[in-house]
Design an enzyme around this catalytic site. Structure first.
Site, short mmCIF file in Angstrom:
data_model
loop_
_atom_site.label_atom_id
_atom_site.label_comp_id
_atom_site.label_asym_id
_atom_site.label_seq_id
_atom_site.Cartn_x
_atom_site.Cartn_y
_atom_site.Cartn_z
N HIS A 188 -8.22 -0.29 2.03
CA HIS A 188 -6.74 -0.14 2.01
C HIS A 188 -6.17 -1.63 2.75
O HIS A 188 -5.16 -1.88 2.38
CB HIS A 188 -6.56 0.93 2.91
CG HIS A 188 -6.67 2.03 2.13
ND1 HIS A 188 -7.11 3.51 3.03
CD2 HIS A 188 -6.59 2.58 0.85
CE1 HIS A 188 -7.19 4.39 2.04
NE2 HIS A 188 -7.13 4.07 1.10
N ARG A 326 0.12 8.96 -13.68
CA ARG A 326 -1.26 9.16 -13.48
C ARG A 326 -1.00 10.53 -12.82
O ARG A 326 -0.27 10.80 -11.73
CB ARG A 326 -1.80 8.36 -12.48
CG ARG A 326 -3.43 8.84 -12.14
CD ARG A 326 -4.33 8.17 -11.41
NE ARG A 326 -3.73 8.09 -9.77
CZ ARG A 326 -3.97 7.30 -8.88
NH1 ARG A 326 -4.87 6.25 -9.29
NH2 ARG A 326 -3.49 7.28 -7.87
N ASN A 437 -11.04 -0.36 -9.15
CA ASN A 437 -11.49 -0.14 -7.89
C ASN A 437 -12.50 0.90 -7.74
O ASN A 437 -13.61 0.79 -7.34
CB ASN A 437 -10.35 0.48 -6.97
CG ASN A 437 -9.29 -0.59 -6.92
OD1 ASN A 437 -9.07 -1.63 -7.43
ND2 ASN A 437 -7.98 0.02 -6.16
N CYS A 485 -5.51 -1.04 -14.42
CA CYS A 485 -4.69 -0.81 -13.23
C CYS A 485 -5.25 -0.67 -11.73
O CYS A 485 -4.39 -0.41 -10.98
CB CYS A 485 -3.74 0.69 -13.52
SG CYS A 485 -5.00 2.09 -13.59
#
Length: 555
Positions: A188, A326, A437, A485
């Site tokens: 994060h 999404r 990710n 993305c």
């Protein structure tokens, strides 16, 4: 003192130079506290709940002032602060006579052990949970809220790690670079630093040896940190990097390579404010609309009407443009209070994303109804994709429901199984989007929080690039779009490699798009393809970066 050079994992390009600053010490609790008399235990519980409420309110206030994923992460942290399971453990301890401060510390310690043992995304929440503990303890003790300092001169922030509540509101004018001892490229801290445009290096070994006040030069492109550098040389590097950054920030246009090969540049957003900001910049549409924010901040499932209003705020700034939504990606580190999800030994590999809808299709159906209503009202070209898809059956289940509502169905490629099945998935959906990710974490079996595994959590890993190539080639065979993305799309150099692998669109934080567009505009499609081949031939992320940079810089 002599010059010292340290190395870490680069996550946000750019160069920053200034005196080192460090976060203020966290509150300490020592000694054995007296038992709370039974007659005062209800009041002690009330004192605890008041402290939690105050902390959650401040976190929610920060979320309202933030945008994009920073707002989402802060909202999630506020929800964590009020987690009923954690509160129940503290209430039980207070009921047995433990003072609130000691009860909070003990309960948090137990939960952090469980989170760390779970690994993956749950382990990443340990920093957040400890931050909540410190804020609640400070509130109970009447101490100032802990956090990072507000420097009076441009400075470099050094820390073990930073909680989202601290990172989200950093001022890039005064925090000119960030380096942490812990964390990885998709933590994060890294994600929010990228959104803010603050050069950032994580997993820096030896960082503890650099004292506050030491002049520090951070290079977020190479991952180096130099303590006590030559001042003139450091100033020259900062000036050159600033000129490059300013030139990139001035870039305007549509995404394409130097020879005109089109690449959609899209924005990652989580709310209407972020969408409006993106629409005012170079984004050609939205490549990832994270819909969790409206769910995570609610104590009960939002109605179809409420959801449609939220979605409309994101779609309206992009009327007549593509908006990729999404569907709910909850579970794991994004708890839904009302979903009744069971506790899991390893939530990162448990019921999350589309898997929630497989158990309770109503949540998905109501969300799709709301998305369709908002799409009809806004006029946007709405595509919808499901997170955490691993099988063709799951993709078919989702695509059927999306098409029933006149929308364009797609799926996220976040687990290796989906990449391996890309050809079959593209037979039942109209597009795919690589979430780099999670794809990196699951491919490399690497906890994103572990500093010793940060090199494995790097999207430049050749194994991850190989899965991207496999997916993109499937898209070419099917004649269907393949986007990225994840945070990889925000790295200008890696963006060129992704285009060379066959990716057709790149979606990132709006602030990152001009630099990506400028980089692509300076290299041909053939140059991108050569850079991709060079990166794939490497044996580790460092070699992959260097090989790709040599090709792109020579273009």
């Amino acid at each position: 003192m002599g010059t010292t050079t340290l190395h870490g994992t680069p996550v946000v390009p750019g160069t920053g130079y200034g005196p080192a600053v460090r976060p203020a010490p966290r509150p300490t609790v020592s000694g054995v506290a007296a038992e709370v008399p039974e007659a005062r235990r209800d009041a002690e519980r009330e004192r605890f709940h008041d402290a939690v409420g105050a902390v959650a309110e401040r976190l929610d206030d920060r979320a309202r002032r933030a945008t994009g994923q920073a707002a989402e992460v802060l909202t999630t942290t506020a929800v964590m602060a009020q987690d009923p399971t954690l509160a129940g453990a503290v209430d039980t301890a207070i009921g047995a006579g433990t003072p609130a401060v000691q009860a909070v510390v003990a309960a948090t310690q137990e939960f952090t052990r469980m989170f760390a043992a779970a690994g993956g995304l749950m382990a990443e929440r340990v920093t957040d949970l400890e931050d909540i503990r410190d804020r609640v303890v400070s509130e109970l003790l009447g101490l100032p809220e802990p956090g990072v300092p507000a420097p009076e001169v441009p400075s470099v922030l050094l820390a073990d790690d930073l909680a989202p509540a601290d990172t989200a509101l950093l001022d890039p004018a005064f925090v000119v670079a960030l380096a942490t001892r812990l964390g990885g490229p998709t933590s994060h801290t890294a994600i929010i630093a990228r959104q803010l445009g603050i050069p950032c290096v994580v997993a820096v070994a030896g960082l503890d040896d650099i004292q506050a006040g030491t002049p520090v030069l951070v290079d977020g492109e190479t991952g180096t940190l130099v303590a006590n550098p030559d001042d003139a040389d450091a100033q020259q590097q900062v000036g050159a990097a600033g000129e490059r950054a300013a030139e990139a920030a001035r870039w305007r246009g549509t995404g394409q390579t130097a020879d005109g090969h089109a690449v959609e540049l899209l924005a990652n957003v989580a709310d209407g404010a972020a969408a409006r900001e993106a629409a005012a910049g170079v984004a050609q549409g939205v490549g990832l609309f994270r819909t969790e924010l409206g769910f995570l901040s609610a104590s009960s499932e939002p109605s179809v009407k409420q959801q449609a209003a939220i979605y409309g705020q994101v779609m309206e700034p992009f009327a007549d443009a593509k908006v990729v939504v999404r569907t709910l990606d909850a579970g794991s580190d994004k708890p839904l209070v009302y979903a009744g999800l069971p506790e899991e030994a390893n939530p990162a590999l448990g019921v999350r994303g589309l898997r929630i809808a497989l158990d309770d299709p109503g949540i998905l159906d109501r969300q799709l109804d709301a998305i369709a209503a908002a799409a009809e009202h806004s006029g946007s070209n709405v595509w919808v994709m499901a997170p955490m898809v691993a099988t063709v059956a799951e993709a078919s289940f989702f695509a059927e429901r999306v098409r029933e509502r006149g929308l364009v169905p797609g799926v996220m490629i976040e687990v290796p199984a989906a990449a391996l099945l890309a050809d079959a998935l593209l037979e039942v959906v109209d597009f795919v989007s690589l979430g780099t990710n999670d794809l990196t974490q699951y491919t490399m079996a690497a906890d994103r929080l572990s500093p010793s595994l940060a090199v494995l959590s790097d999207p430049w890993q050749p194994a991850v690039l190989a899965l991207v190539k496999m997916t993109a080639e499937a898209g070419v065979r099917a004649g269907k779009p393949v986007g990225v993305c994840g945070e990889a799309a925000a790295d200008p150099l890696l963006a060129a490699v992704l285009v060379g692998l066959g990716v057709t669109s790149l979606s990132a934080a709006a602030a990152a798009l001009p630099a990506v567009g400028a980089r692509l505009a300076g290299v041909s499609l053939a140059g991108c393809q050569e850079a991709a081949r060079a990166a794939l031939a490497a044996t580790d992320p460092v070699e992959a970066r260097e090989a790709a940079r040599a090709v792109v810089d020579a273009a």
